[in-house]
Enzyme design. Structure first.
Site, PDB file in Angstrom:
ATOM      1  N   GLY A  34       0.821  -1.206   0.000  1.00  0.00           N
ATOM      2  CA  GLY A  34       0.000   0.000   0.000  1.00  0.00           C
ATOM      3  C   GLY A  34       0.850   1.248   0.000  1.00  0.00           C
ATOM      4  O   GLY A  34       2.037   1.224  -0.334  1.00  0.00           O
ATOM      5  N   CYS A  35       0.244   2.351   0.391  1.00  0.00           N
ATOM      6  CA  CYS A  35       0.966   3.626   0.429  1.00  0.00           C
ATOM      7  C   CYS A  35       2.224   3.480   1.276  1.00  0.00           C
ATOM      8  O   CYS A  35       2.173   2.994   2.408  1.00  0.00           O
ATOM      9  CB  CYS A  35       0.069   4.710   1.018  1.00  0.00           C
ATOM     10  SG  CYS A  35       0.891   6.312   1.212  1.00  0.00           S
ATOM     11  N   PHE A  36       3.349   3.904   0.734  1.00  0.00           N
ATOM     12  CA  PHE A  36       4.613   3.674   1.449  1.00  0.00           C
ATOM     13  C   PHE A  36       4.767   4.529   2.699  1.00  0.00           C
ATOM     14  O   PHE A  36       5.622   4.252   3.532  1.00  0.00           O
ATOM     15  CB  PHE A  36       5.829   3.829   0.540  1.00  0.00           C
ATOM     16  CG  PHE A  36       5.841   4.975  -0.437  1.00  0.00           C
ATOM     17  CD1 PHE A  36       5.196   6.178  -0.187  1.00  0.00           C
ATOM     18  CD2 PHE A  36       6.523   4.847  -1.646  1.00  0.00           C
ATOM     19  CE1 PHE A  36       5.241   7.226  -1.089  1.00  0.00           C
ATOM     20  CE2 PHE A  36       6.582   5.894  -2.565  1.00  0.00           C
ATOM     21  CZ  PHE A  36       5.931   7.079  -2.282  1.00  0.00           C
ATOM     22  N   TRP A  37       3.942   5.537   2.904  1.00  0.00           N
ATOM     23  CA  TRP A  37       4.078   6.366   4.098  1.00  0.00           C
ATOM     24  C   TRP A  37       3.928   5.535   5.369  1.00  0.00           C
ATOM     25  O   TRP A  37       4.743   5.642   6.291  1.00  0.00           O
ATOM     26  CB  TRP A  37       3.022   7.470   4.097  1.00  0.00           C
ATOM     27  CG  TRP A  37       3.136   8.466   2.988  1.00  0.00           C
ATOM     28  CD1 TRP A  37       4.214   8.694   2.180  1.00  0.00           C
ATOM     29  CD2 TRP A  37       2.115   9.374   2.565  1.00  0.00           C
ATOM     30  NE1 TRP A  37       3.932   9.692   1.276  1.00  0.00           N
ATOM     31  CE2 TRP A  37       2.645  10.126   1.489  1.00  0.00           C
ATOM     32  CE3 TRP A  37       0.805   9.612   2.984  1.00  0.00           C
ATOM     33  CZ2 TRP A  37       1.904  11.110   0.846  1.00  0.00           C
ATOM     34  CZ3 TRP A  37       0.064  10.598   2.337  1.00  0.00           C
ATOM     35  CH2 TRP A  37       0.612  11.340   1.281  1.00  0.00           C
ATOM     36  N   TYR A 180      -5.039  11.788   6.746  1.00  0.00           N
ATOM     37  CA  TYR A 180      -4.746  10.468   6.173  1.00  0.00           C
ATOM     38  C   TYR A 180      -3.832   9.682   7.119  1.00  0.00           C
ATOM     39  O   TYR A 180      -4.060   8.484   7.370  1.00  0.00           O
ATOM     40  CB  TYR A 180      -4.081  10.614   4.803  1.00  0.00           C
ATOM     41  CG  TYR A 180      -3.735   9.297   4.142  1.00  0.00           C
ATOM     42  CD1 TYR A 180      -4.579   8.727   3.194  1.00  0.00           C
ATOM     43  CD2 TYR A 180      -2.564   8.606   4.476  1.00  0.00           C
ATOM     44  CE1 TYR A 180      -4.268   7.503   2.589  1.00  0.00           C
ATOM     45  CE2 TYR A 180      -2.257   7.383   3.887  1.00  0.00           C
ATOM     46  CZ  TYR A 180      -3.106   6.850   2.952  1.00  0.00           C
ATOM     47  OH  TYR A 180      -2.805   5.635   2.363  1.00  0.00           O
TER      48      TYR A 180
END
Length: 202
Positions: A34-37, A180
Site C-alpha cells: 500500500g501507500c509507502f508512508w 490520512y
C-alpha cells in the site's frame, strides 16, 4: 486476526550481543504494502532497523516518479527498502511485522482507501534465503487461518529499487497530524507496540 496466530508463528529473534560491537552487519529487505508512508513508518520503529527508504519497485527507472506511478500503468509498486542488522532483528521477524502490522495482505491491488496496482502487496526478495522465508511465512499464515480471506501477496525477485522523491521520505514524522496519517497510519504504530513490544522502538 486470531490472537493465537502470532504465538504459533514462533515469535523469536536474535538479541543483540552484550558488550562492544566491532562491526555492524547489514542486510536489506524490500516490501510493498500500500501507500509507502505507513509501511515506512512501521519499519522505522522496529528495533534493529538501521534505515528505511520509500521508493518504487517493479517497473523501469524512467517511470519511477510519483506522478507517473500514480497512473497505475508502470508496473511499479510503492515499496520500502529496509536496511537492518540481522544480529538484532531477523528477516523472519520483519516478515511478521509486514504481514500482521504494516498492511492487510488479503487486499488485491489496493490498501485501505488507495486503489491500483501500485498499492499491491509484494515481497521483493533479494536472495534465495529471503525467497524461502517469504514462502514459508505465507504458508504458515494460511495453515493457521490467520485471515478469513486468502493472502494475495506476490513474492517476486528484486530487480531494482528506486528511491522516491525527498518529500515522501519519513513522511509520517513530518506530517503526524495529517488526516490520512492519523486515520490510516498512526494506528499501525500502536499495533506494532502492542503486538511486538520486544521489537518496538519509539
Amino acid at each position: 486476526m486470531k490472537a493465537t496466530t502470532l504465538a504459533s508463528l514462533g515469535l523469536a529473534w536474535i538479541a543483540a550481543t552484550d558488550g562492544p560491537v566491532l562491526a555492524q552487519s547489514r542486510e536489506t529487505a524490500v516490501f510493498a504494502g500500500g501507500c509507502f508512508w505507513g509501511v515506512d513508518a512501521v519499519f522505522r520503529h522496529v528495533h534493529g532497523v538501521l534505515r528505511v527508504v520509500s521508493g518504487y519497485s517493479g517497473g523501469s527507472e524512467a517511470t519511477a516518479h510519483y506522478e507517473v506511478v500514480s497512473t497505475d500503468t508502470t508496473g511499479h509498486a510503492e515499496a520500502v527498502e529496509v536496511t537492518f542488522d540481522p544480529s538484532q532483528v531477523s528477516y523472519e521477524a520483519l516478515l511478521r511485522v509486514f504481514f500482521t502490522v504494516a498492511h492487510d495482505p488479503t487486499q488485491r491491488n489496493r490498501q485501505g482507501p488507495d486503489e491500483g496496482t501500485q498499492y499491491r502487496s509484494v515481497i521483493f526478495y533479494g536472495n534465495p534465503a529471503q525467497h524461502r522465508a517469504a514462502l514459508a511465512m505465507i504458508a504458515a499464515l494460511a495453515r493457521d487461518h490467520t485471515y478469513s480471506r486468502p493472502i494475495v501477496t506476490e513474492v517476486v525477485a528484486l530487480e531494482h529499487f528506486y528511491p522516491a522523491e525527498g518529500y515522501h521520505q519519513d513522511y509520517l514524522a513530518h506530517h503526524p497530524t495529517q488526516p490520512y496519517i492519523v486515520y490510516n497510519d498512526l494506528p499501525k504504530l500502536r499495533q506494532l507496540e502492542q503486538r511486538f513490544p520486544e521489537l518496538y522502538q519509539p
